[in-house]
Motif scaffolding. Structure first.
Motif, PDB file in Angstrom:
ATOM      1  N   GLU A   1       0.821  -1.214   0.000  1.00 25.87           N
ATOM      2  CA  GLU A   1       0.000   0.000   0.000  1.00 25.87           C
ATOM      3  C   GLU A   1       0.856   1.266   0.000  1.00 25.87           C
ATOM      4  O   GLU A   1       0.535   2.248  -0.672  1.00 25.87           O
TER       5      GLU A   1
ATOM      6  N   ARG B   1       0.652   4.154  -2.874  1.00 24.75           N
ATOM      7  CA  ARG B   1       0.355   5.561  -2.612  1.00 24.75           C
ATOM      8  C   ARG B   1       1.445   6.477  -3.176  1.00 24.75           C
ATOM      9  O   ARG B   1       1.155   7.497  -3.803  1.00 24.75           O
TER      10      ARG B   1
ATOM     11  N   ASN C   1      -8.396   0.178   0.604  1.00 26.24           N
ATOM     12  CA  ASN C   1      -7.581   1.288   0.100  1.00 26.24           C
ATOM     13  C   ASN C   1      -7.078   1.042  -1.315  1.00 26.24           C
ATOM     14  O   ASN C   1      -6.913   1.997  -2.091  1.00 26.24           O
TER      15      ASN C   1
ATOM     16  N   TRP D   1      -9.590   2.375  -3.594  1.00 30.97           N
ATOM     17  CA  TRP D   1      -9.593   3.832  -3.669  1.00 30.97           C
ATOM     18  C   TRP D   1      -8.421   4.376  -4.490  1.00 30.97           C
ATOM     19  O   TRP D   1      -8.575   5.335  -5.245  1.00 30.97           O
TER      20      TRP D   1
END
Length: 238
Positions: free
Chosen positions: A179, A183, A216, A219
Motif C-alpha cells: 500500500e 500511494r 484502500n 480507492w
C-alpha cells in the motif's frame, strides 16, 4: 481455501467507486514486487505467525511466482523492492509501531550492506521459488526500503530511467509495503494495478490487515486484478 473464508474480500455487488482500469503497454509497464523474502512468505520466516494464514488463504507464494513467470515471458521489466536491516538500523533512536515489531522479530537482518555473508537461506533472502527469475541478470533489484514506502530507496528512479509509467504491483505486505508503494507511485504520476491475490496481510487482534488494504486498493489503484487476470493480460500483450 473456502468461499466462506474469502467472502469478506469479495467485491461489492453495487460499488460506489468508478471503474478506471489500466492497460499493459510493452515498454511502458513493469512488474514491481515488494519483499519477496523468506521472513514474510515462508513458514520458516520470522513473521509467519502473523501473516501465514493470509498467505495460505490467497495462495500468495504461488501467485507471485506466476506473475514473475508471465512477466518474463512477456518481456516487461521486473523490479524488486527489498527490505533489509543492517546492525546500524537497530540503533535508531525512535521507531513507529510496525517498524518496532519488525526490529523485535529481527526481520530481514543482514550483517553488513557490503557483505553477503550469512545471507543465503536467511530471512532476508529471496524465496527459493523466485531465485531463477531474480538472478537472471535482467531483474532490477533496488536498494532496500527501510519502513514501508519507496521514498528511502531507488524504485522510482529505476522506473523513470526505463521510461516506465505503468506498474503491476504485488508482494508483501498488503497494508504495509504494498500500500505504501502504491500511494507513493500514484502521487508521482504512475498508473498502478495491484494484483490482489499476490499479496497478503497480517491477522492480529488489531484487525485483518488484508481487508484494510483491499479497501484502500480500491480507492487508490487504477485497477485491481487477480493473478489469473494479470497473467492473461500479460500473455495477450506479447
Amino acid at each position: 481455501m473456502t468461499n466462506t473464508s474469502l467472502a469478506a474480500y469479495a467485491d461489492p455487488e453495487n460499488p460506489a467507486l468508478p471503474k478506471v482500469g489500466m492497460d499493459i503497454e510493452l515498454g511502458r509497464t513493469a512488474l514491481l514486487i515488494t519483499d519477496p523474502q523468506i521472513d514474510f512468505l515462508s513458514p520458516k520466516g520470522a513473521a509467519w505467525d502473523a501473516f501465514g494464514e493470509s498467505i495460505t488463504e490467497h495462495n500468495t507464494v504461488e501467485n507471485i511466482g506466476r506473475l514473475l513467470q508471465a512477466s518474463k515471458s512477456a518481456g516487461i521489466e521486473v523490479v524488486i523492492s527489498p527490505h533489509y536491516y543492517y546492525p546500524f538500523d537497530h540503533r535508531w533512536d525512535f521507531a513507529a509501531t510496525g517498524e518496532t515489531l519488525m526490529h523485535k522479530l529481527r526481520m530481514f537482518d543482514r550483517r553488513d550492506p557490503l557483505s553477503l555473508e550469512g545471507f543465503d537461506g536467511s530471512g532476508a533472502d529471496w524465496m527459493p521459488e523466485y531465485k531463477e527469475f531474480i538472478h537472471d541478470g535482467k531483474t532490477i533489484v533496488c536498494s532496500p526500503h527501510k519502513i514501508a514506502g519507496p521514498q528511502t530507496n531507488d524504485v522510482v528512479f529505476q522506473l523513470r530511467k526505463k521510461k516506465i509509467d505503468k506498474v503491476i504491483l504485488a508482494g508483501m505486505a498488503a497494508n504495509f509495503c504494498v500500500e505504501s508503494h502504491l500511494r507513493d507511485l500514484v502521487e508521482k504520476g504512475f498508473e498502478v494495478a495491484v494484483v490482489r491475490d499476490a499479496t497478503a496481510g497480517s491477522k492480529l487482534p488489531e484487525g485483518d490487515a488484508y481487508l484494510a488494504a483491499l479497501v484502500n486498493f480500491r480507492w487508490f489503484a487504477n485497477d485491481l486484478w487477480t493473478t489469473a487476470d494479470a497473467v492473461d493480460r500479460l500473455s495477450r500483450a506479447r
